[in-house]
Scaffold this motif. Structure first.
Motif, mmCIF file in Angstrom:
data_model
loop_
_atom_site.group_PDB
_atom_site.id
_atom_site.type_symbol
_atom_site.label_atom_id
_atom_site.label_comp_id
_atom_site.label_asym_id
_atom_site.label_seq_id
_atom_site.Cartn_x
_atom_site.Cartn_y
_atom_site.Cartn_z
ATOM 1 N N THR A 1 32.359 50.081 36.868
ATOM 2 C CA THR A 1 32.168 48.582 36.880
ATOM 3 C C THR A 1 30.651 48.288 37.617
ATOM 4 O O THR A 1 30.132 47.462 37.090
ATOM 5 N N ALA A 2 30.299 49.022 38.519
ATOM 6 C CA ALA A 2 29.015 48.931 39.307
ATOM 7 C C ALA A 2 27.901 49.146 38.161
ATOM 8 O O ALA A 2 26.834 48.378 38.590
ATOM 9 N N ARG A 3 27.872 49.954 37.426
ATOM 10 C CA ARG A 3 26.838 50.122 36.337
ATOM 11 C C ARG A 3 26.670 49.047 35.631
ATOM 12 O O ARG A 3 25.641 48.523 35.163
ATOM 13 N N ILE A 4 27.949 48.458 34.957
ATOM 14 C CA ILE A 4 27.754 47.145 34.253
ATOM 15 C C ILE A 4 27.308 46.171 34.840
ATOM 16 O O ILE A 4 26.401 45.221 34.431
ATOM 17 N N LYS A 5 27.680 45.818 36.148
ATOM 18 C CA LYS A 5 27.370 44.872 36.943
ATOM 19 C C LYS A 5 25.777 45.016 37.082
ATOM 20 O O LYS A 5 25.227 43.824 36.966
ATOM 21 N N ALA A 6 25.499 46.140 37.632
ATOM 22 C CA ALA A 6 23.680 46.212 37.640
ATOM 23 C C ALA A 6 23.067 45.927 36.534
ATOM 24 O O ALA A 6 21.907 45.466 36.357
ATOM 25 N N GLN A 7 23.443 46.371 35.254
ATOM 26 C CA GLN A 7 23.000 45.805 33.859
ATOM 27 C C GLN A 7 22.833 44.403 33.830
ATOM 28 O O GLN A 7 21.917 43.755 33.327
ATOM 29 N N LEU A 8 24.124 43.730 33.860
ATOM 30 C CA LEU A 8 23.930 42.536 33.846
ATOM 31 C C LEU A 8 23.166 41.544 34.817
ATOM 32 O O LEU A 8 22.432 40.655 34.388
ATOM 33 N N TYR B 1 18.654 45.389 29.670
ATOM 34 C CA TYR B 1 20.029 45.713 29.269
ATOM 35 C C TYR B 1 20.302 46.904 28.097
ATOM 36 O O TYR B 1 19.439 46.857 27.231
ATOM 37 N N ASN B 2 20.898 47.900 28.274
ATOM 38 C CA ASN B 2 20.941 48.873 27.618
ATOM 39 C C ASN B 2 22.683 48.899 27.120
ATOM 40 O O ASN B 2 23.409 49.237 27.694
ATOM 41 N N LYS B 3 22.678 48.446 25.581
ATOM 42 C CA LYS B 3 23.905 48.075 25.299
ATOM 43 C C LYS B 3 24.897 49.495 25.070
ATOM 44 O O LYS B 3 25.929 49.447 25.275
ATOM 45 N N ASP B 4 24.079 50.586 24.769
ATOM 46 C CA ASP B 4 24.972 51.813 24.688
ATOM 47 C C ASP B 4 25.473 52.177 26.022
ATOM 48 O O ASP B 4 26.616 52.670 26.057
ATOM 49 N N GLN B 5 24.690 52.167 27.273
ATOM 50 C CA GLN B 5 25.301 52.445 28.415
ATOM 51 C C GLN B 5 26.310 51.533 28.933
ATOM 52 O O GLN B 5 27.426 52.082 29.514
ATOM 53 N N VAL B 6 26.311 50.148 28.642
ATOM 54 C CA VAL B 6 27.510 49.225 29.052
ATOM 55 C C VAL B 6 28.477 49.480 28.208
ATOM 56 O O VAL B 6 29.516 49.474 28.721
ATOM 57 N N SER B 7 28.553 49.919 26.896
ATOM 58 C CA SER B 7 29.409 50.115 26.015
ATOM 59 C C SER B 7 30.317 51.457 26.451
ATOM 60 O O SER B 7 31.349 51.422 26.555
ATOM 61 N N ALA B 8 29.482 52.240 26.837
ATOM 62 C CA ALA B 8 30.212 53.739 27.382
ATOM 63 C C ALA B 8 30.811 53.284 28.579
ATOM 64 O O ALA B 8 32.102 54.034 28.949
ATOM 65 N N ALA B 9 30.352 52.486 29.389
ATOM 66 C CA ALA B 9 31.223 52.299 30.753
ATOM 67 C C ALA B 9 32.388 51.550 30.374
ATOM 68 O O ALA B 9 33.456 51.680 31.143
ATOM 69 N N ALA B 10 32.257 50.490 29.568
ATOM 70 C CA ALA B 10 33.315 50.021 29.275
ATOM 71 C C ALA B 10 34.489 50.577 28.722
ATOM 72 O O ALA B 10 35.611 50.369 28.877
ATOM 73 N N ASN B 11 33.952 51.361 27.811
ATOM 74 C CA ASN B 11 34.849 52.252 27.066
ATOM 75 C C ASN B 11 35.686 53.215 28.289
ATOM 76 O O ASN B 11 37.141 53.505 27.899
ATOM 77 N N ALA B 12 34.980 53.607 29.036
ATOM 78 C CA ALA B 12 35.491 54.679 30.071
ATOM 79 C C ALA B 12 36.489 53.647 30.870
ATOM 80 O O ALA B 12 37.666 54.322 31.156
#
Lengths: 152, 152
Positions: B41-48, B54-65
């Motif tokens: 969650t913190a990683r997605i927030k930092a990206q937003l 914004y790194n879509k792959d990283q956000v997508s991996a975090a959201a999948n996790a």
């Protein structure tokens, strides 16, 4: 002093390479991720050991959780210095990890590959294949532990 | 006595309803799962918050996790008595959780739904939609925390 520390922390928080921030957070998140993986691994093992009540949905959910964790970018939780320090408990990462990055990457890659393969196979109905693939995945865990984790 | 305790532990380990075993393990696995979710969650927030990189792959991996953790069956880590006891640290689960099972299930269901929706949206390219859905997911976290988790 305070300002530069603040800037440093901000930089650490914003950098995509070290989003986990301070060392202790990295270690705690890392220990959490592997404990989460360990929980899911134990659940799959328990199901394989009592195959007469094998629940495909539960095994598949557990395998998906392991794969998603493997794919989440755990490498960002291995920042320099995280062989020292305490998360939930003292780090067990061996200092060799930082001298043997190619080997560490190879072991991590093997774990990812077998975790994704288990998720794929666990969605199907071939219990023997799940068992075989689970053994392959477990082997990659052990290989990394014996190489880069201190014994308790 | 020893034998019956052993049988009890075996039964607990084998039962699909309580695969996590002893209370302390359940609490520790639970704390690990939510810390793992918190990291993602913190990683997605930092990206937003720094959308220019914004790194879509990283956000997508975090959201999948997060979604895989939500779908993993965390409910099995809330066995009776797990409002007491210590995993990595003392449990913060309020005793009300066990008296308000319908409400707890509703809150958990909302978390699952929004986590799966975020994983779906984060695979795409609509940053505004990711932001909106992340806010929806965060709301479900807060709702459960304020209802069933003691303040620090």
């Amino acid at each position: 002093m305070k300002k530069s520390l603040g800037l440093l922390l901000c930089a650490a928080l914003l950098s995509s390479a070290s989003l986990a921030g301070p060392l202790e957070d990295q270690i705690r998140y890392r220990q959490s991720a592997y404990a989460f993986i360990g929980w899911n691994t134990a659940r799959i093992k328990a199901q394989l050991d009592a195959a007469e009540r094998y629940n495909k949905d539960q095994v598949s959910a557990a395998a998906n959780a392991i794969a998603a964790a493997a794919n989440a970018g755990l490498g960002s939780l291995y920042g320099p210095g995280t062989d020292q320090g305490t998360g939930w408990r003292p780090s067990r990462l061996k200092p060799e990890f930082f001298q043997q990055q190619a080997e560490a990457a190879q072991l991590a890659g093997a774990f990812n590959k077998e975790a994704n393969e288990l998720a794929r196979i666990a969605a199907g109905d071939d219990l023997a294949a799940v068992k075989q693939q689970f053994a392959r995945l477990s082997e990659t865990c052990k290989n990394c532990h014996s190489r880069f984790r201190t014994r308790e």
